[in-house]
Write a protein that holds these residues in place. Sequence first.
Motif, PDB file in Angstrom:
ATOM      1  N   PRO A 187       0.645  -1.076   0.119  1.00  0.00           N
ATOM      2  CA  PRO A 187      -0.063  -0.062   0.004  1.00  0.00           C
ATOM      3  C   PRO A 187       0.891   1.300  -0.094  1.00  0.00           C
ATOM      4  CG  PRO A 187      -0.762  -1.728   1.614  1.00  0.00           C
ATOM      5  CD  PRO A 187       0.604  -2.194   0.927  1.00  0.00           C
ATOM      6  N   ASP A 188       0.344   2.457  -0.530  1.00  0.00           N
ATOM      7  CA  ASP A 188       1.089   3.735  -0.678  1.00  0.00           C
ATOM      8  C   ASP A 188       1.596   3.970   0.547  1.00  0.00           C
ATOM      9  OD1 ASP A 188       0.587   3.890  -3.443  1.00  0.00           O
ATOM     10  OD2 ASP A 188      -1.049   5.156  -2.981  1.00  0.00           O
ATOM     11  N   GLY A 189       2.973   4.503   0.721  1.00  0.00           N
ATOM     12  CA  GLY A 189       3.394   4.963   2.113  1.00  0.00           C
ATOM     13  C   GLY A 189       3.756   3.853   3.120  1.00  0.00           C
ATOM     14  N   MET A 190       3.612   2.735   2.756  1.00  0.00           N
ATOM     15  CA  MET A 190       4.033   1.516   3.761  1.00  0.00           C
ATOM     16  C   MET A 190       5.601   1.278   3.396  1.00  0.00           C
ATOM     17  SD  MET A 190       2.698  -2.184   4.258  1.00  0.00           S
ATOM     18  CE  MET A 190       0.902  -1.518   5.015  1.00  0.00           C
ATOM     19  N   GLU A 191       6.288   1.297   4.576  1.00  0.00           N
ATOM     20  CA  GLU A 191       7.819   1.255   4.513  1.00  0.00           C
ATOM     21  C   GLU A 191       8.141  -0.227   4.334  1.00  0.00           C
ATOM     22  OE1 GLU A 191      11.796   2.944   6.562  1.00  0.00           O
ATOM     23  OE2 GLU A 191       9.986   2.429   7.957  1.00  0.00           O
ATOM     24  N   ILE A 192       8.917  -0.539   3.318  1.00  0.00           N
ATOM     25  CA  ILE A 192       9.746  -1.810   3.114  1.00  0.00           C
ATOM     26  C   ILE A 192      11.235  -2.048   3.734  1.00  0.00           C
ATOM     27  CG2 ILE A 192      10.105  -3.833   1.507  1.00  0.00           C
ATOM     28  CD1 ILE A 192       7.964  -2.625  -0.347  1.00  0.00           C
ATOM     29  N   ILE A 193      11.452  -2.882   4.505  1.00  0.00           N
ATOM     30  CA  ILE A 193      12.899  -2.756   5.081  1.00  0.00           C
ATOM     31  C   ILE A 193      13.489  -4.180   4.730  1.00  0.00           C
ATOM     32  CG2 ILE A 193      14.399  -2.849   7.193  1.00  0.00           C
ATOM     33  CD1 ILE A 193      10.885  -1.422   7.518  1.00  0.00           C
ATOM     34  N   VAL A 194      14.805  -4.069   4.097  1.00  0.00           N
ATOM     35  CA  VAL A 194      15.502  -5.483   3.895  1.00  0.00           C
ATOM     36  C   VAL A 194      16.687  -5.344   5.036  1.00  0.00           C
ATOM     37  CG1 VAL A 194      17.151  -6.823   2.661  1.00  0.00           C
ATOM     38  CG2 VAL A 194      14.841  -5.659   1.824  1.00  0.00           C
ATOM     39  N   ALA A 195      16.469  -6.443   6.030  1.00  0.00           N
ATOM     40  CA  ALA A 195      17.590  -6.795   6.978  1.00  0.00           C
ATOM     41  C   ALA A 195      18.658  -7.711   6.357  1.00  0.00           C
ATOM     42  CB  ALA A 195      16.828  -7.028   8.188  1.00  0.00           C
ATOM     43  N   ASP A 196      19.640  -7.143   6.125  1.00  0.00           N
ATOM     44  CA  ASP A 196      20.943  -8.009   5.637  1.00  0.00           C
ATOM     45  C   ASP A 196      21.620  -8.654   6.601  1.00  0.00           C
ATOM     46  OD1 ASP A 196      22.304  -8.909   3.121  1.00  0.00           O
ATOM     47  OD2 ASP A 196      23.789  -8.076   4.235  1.00  0.00           O
ATOM     48  N   ASN A 197      21.638  -9.888   6.736  1.00  0.00           N
ATOM     49  CA  ASN A 197      22.076 -10.999   7.665  1.00  0.00           C
ATOM     50  C   ASN A 197      23.727 -11.065   7.383  1.00  0.00           C
ATOM     51  OD1 ASN A 197      21.410 -11.647  10.180  1.00  0.00           O
ATOM     52  ND2 ASN A 197      20.232 -13.510   9.376  1.00  0.00           N
ATOM     53  N   GLY A 198      24.457  -9.952   7.277  1.00  0.00           N
ATOM     54  CA  GLY A 198      25.752 -10.203   6.918  1.00  0.00           C
ATOM     55  C   GLY A 198      26.015 -10.866   5.615  1.00  0.00           C
ATOM     56  N   SER A 199      25.436 -10.511   4.630  1.00  0.00           N
ATOM     57  CA  SER A 199      25.763 -11.103   3.245  1.00  0.00           C
ATOM     58  C   SER A 199      27.086 -10.963   2.720  1.00  0.00           C
ATOM     59  CB  SER A 199      24.633 -10.831   2.229  1.00  0.00           C
ATOM     60  OG  SER A 199      23.198 -11.139   2.603  1.00  0.00           O
ATOM     61  N   THR A 200      27.571 -11.851   1.851  1.00  0.00           N
ATOM     62  CA  THR A 200      28.871 -11.992   1.365  1.00  0.00           C
ATOM     63  C   THR A 200      28.832 -11.863  -0.221  1.00  0.00           C
ATOM     64  OG1 THR A 200      29.219 -14.311   1.299  1.00  0.00           O
ATOM     65  CG2 THR A 200      30.234 -13.075   3.189  1.00  0.00           C
ATOM     66  N   ASP A 201      27.607 -11.748  -0.691  1.00  0.00           N
ATOM     67  CA  ASP A 201      27.342 -11.819  -2.223  1.00  0.00           C
ATOM     68  C   ASP A 201      26.951 -10.180  -2.214  1.00  0.00           C
ATOM     69  OD1 ASP A 201      24.850 -11.183  -1.273  1.00  0.00           O
ATOM     70  OD2 ASP A 201      23.774 -12.738  -2.520  1.00  0.00           O
TER      71      ASP A 201
ATOM     72  N   ILE B 184      18.854  -2.385   6.391  1.00  0.00           N
ATOM     73  CA  ILE B 184      19.445  -2.531   7.682  1.00  0.00           C
ATOM     74  C   ILE B 184      20.555  -3.531   7.705  1.00  0.00           C
ATOM     75  CG2 ILE B 184      19.176  -3.190   9.936  1.00  0.00           C
ATOM     76  CD1 ILE B 184      16.267  -2.368  10.289  1.00  0.00           C
ATOM     77  N   ARG B 185      21.679  -3.096   7.875  1.00  0.00           N
ATOM     78  CA  ARG B 185      22.761  -4.116   7.676  1.00  0.00           C
ATOM     79  C   ARG B 185      23.298  -4.674   9.009  1.00  0.00           C
ATOM     80  NH1 ARG B 185      27.104  -1.937   3.498  1.00  0.00           N
ATOM     81  NH2 ARG B 185      27.741  -4.073   3.622  1.00  0.00           N
ATOM     82  N   LEU B 186      23.248  -5.942   9.200  1.00  0.00           N
ATOM     83  CA  LEU B 186      23.535  -6.581  10.253  1.00  0.00           C
ATOM     84  C   LEU B 186      25.197  -7.254  10.113  1.00  0.00           C
ATOM     85  CD1 LEU B 186      20.399  -8.783  11.335  1.00  0.00           C
ATOM     86  CD2 LEU B 186      21.100  -6.390  12.072  1.00  0.00           C
ATOM     87  N   ASP B 187      25.605  -7.273  11.218  1.00  0.00           N
ATOM     88  CA  ASP B 187      27.397  -7.352  10.957  1.00  0.00           C
ATOM     89  C   ASP B 187      27.692  -8.880  10.888  1.00  0.00           C
ATOM     90  OD1 ASP B 187      26.597  -8.322  13.507  1.00  0.00           O
ATOM     91  OD2 ASP B 187      28.323  -7.018  14.466  1.00  0.00           O
TER      92      ASP B 187
ATOM     93  N   ASN C  42      15.219 -10.569  15.293  1.00  0.00           N
ATOM     94  CA  ASN C  42      15.100  -9.997  16.645  1.00  0.00           C
ATOM     95  C   ASN C  42      15.948  -8.585  16.448  1.00  0.00           C
ATOM     96  OD1 ASN C  42      13.449 -11.971  17.562  1.00  0.00           O
ATOM     97  ND2 ASN C  42      15.051 -12.918  19.081  1.00  0.00           N
ATOM     98  N   ARG C  43      17.099  -8.857  16.005  1.00  0.00           N
ATOM     99  CA  ARG C  43      17.804  -7.401  15.983  1.00  0.00           C
ATOM    100  C   ARG C  43      17.307  -6.421  15.005  1.00  0.00           C
ATOM    101  NH1 ARG C  43      23.769  -8.101  17.394  1.00  0.00           N
ATOM    102  NH2 ARG C  43      23.846 -10.005  18.781  1.00  0.00           N
ATOM    103  N   ALA C  44      16.889  -6.823  14.013  1.00  0.00           N
ATOM    104  CA  ALA C  44      16.272  -5.804  12.936  1.00  0.00           C
ATOM    105  C   ALA C  44      14.967  -5.083  13.743  1.00  0.00           C
ATOM    106  CB  ALA C  44      16.040  -6.688  11.540  1.00  0.00           C
ATOM    107  N   LEU C  45      14.064  -5.975  14.234  1.00  0.00           N
ATOM    108  CA  LEU C  45      12.902  -5.493  14.610  1.00  0.00           C
ATOM    109  C   LEU C  45      13.075  -4.404  15.867  1.00  0.00           C
ATOM    110  CD1 LEU C  45      10.346  -8.397  14.162  1.00  0.00           C
ATOM    111  CD2 LEU C  45      10.935  -6.592  12.452  1.00  0.00           C
TER     112      LEU C  45
END
Length: 336
Positions: free
Chosen positions: A28-42, A58-61, A71-74
């Motif tokens: 829906p319009d205005g809804m935020e989409i977040i990708v939490a990246d779990n330390g990707s190497t690609d 959101i970049r996790l280490d 849990n960490r992202a939310l």
Amino acid sequence: MLVKIVILNWNGAEHLRRFLPSVVTAAPDGMEIIVADNGSTDDSVAVLNADFPSVRVIRLDANYGFAEGYNRALAQLKADCFVLLNSDVETPAGWLEPLIAALENDPGVAAVAPKLRALTAPAKFEYAGAAGGYIDYLGYPFCRGRILRCMETDNGQYDDARDVFWVSGAAFCCRADVFRQLGGFDARFFAHMEEIDLCWRMQLAGYRVRVVPESTVYHLGGGTLTTDSPQKIYFNHRNNLAMLLKCASPVQRGVVIAVRPVLDLLAACSYLLQGHAASFCAVFRAYRDFLRWHGELIRQRREIRRTALLHRASYVYRGSIVLRYLFGRHTFGRMM
């Protein structure tokens, strides 16, 4: 209601390219989409920055797995409702609104989910959640539309919205305050069955879990670990035993202690007879680590029991789906 869509990603650049456009289009319009990246190497983060500028990253280490990764992202987000979505889910237009409405209309419901169909066979239910999940008395999960590995064709037979025991983490919509109240997913699970454990704890805390088949999404599945992966077998066995120790009623726990080791030994031997030595060993590793974890699980059980409003959860099937399956009952309609 402030709603945020959160996708956990680990080395899933190709999934992001393929599936994220449908999520962006259907949101829906205005809804935020977040990708939490779990330390990707690609090149996941590069793909997100270049191709999806409207998506927050959101970049996790490190790779914290499904449970701790979410849990960490939310913990970094403010919302009334979280929509957790696997990176390999295709979302059609209008899929989200019925889920949000279900939470808005019933404050007793803590989590809802859509019906899951298989992306590779769209007429069939998808393994991860089908049309809502249950467990049997020995702790084996099954679904409306999926018994063990037998998937039914979706002919609308499970299109009624109803309370269930669990809903899939592949597309999991929950109240943020309840998620936080219960401590989120059990981080030690790492991956697999953490959503069933959370749904169980939600019910013991007095909330309900519901499937809303008016909403349907299409799940590829197996993007991180294939069904026959020894590591997946390990997580499923270990986490299932941990969940049962934490949440099952005293009577159910006693039955599990008496019967499950025998069934799990038979399962391990079947892997060995099929030539899958690594899977055979995975079952024993699961028991070893479950026993090492036993003291902490007992402490968790006491805390859950201390704060629980209910002695036991509803929708536990008082029988064995394995036994019923062996006697030819391969569909949910013949099971319940």
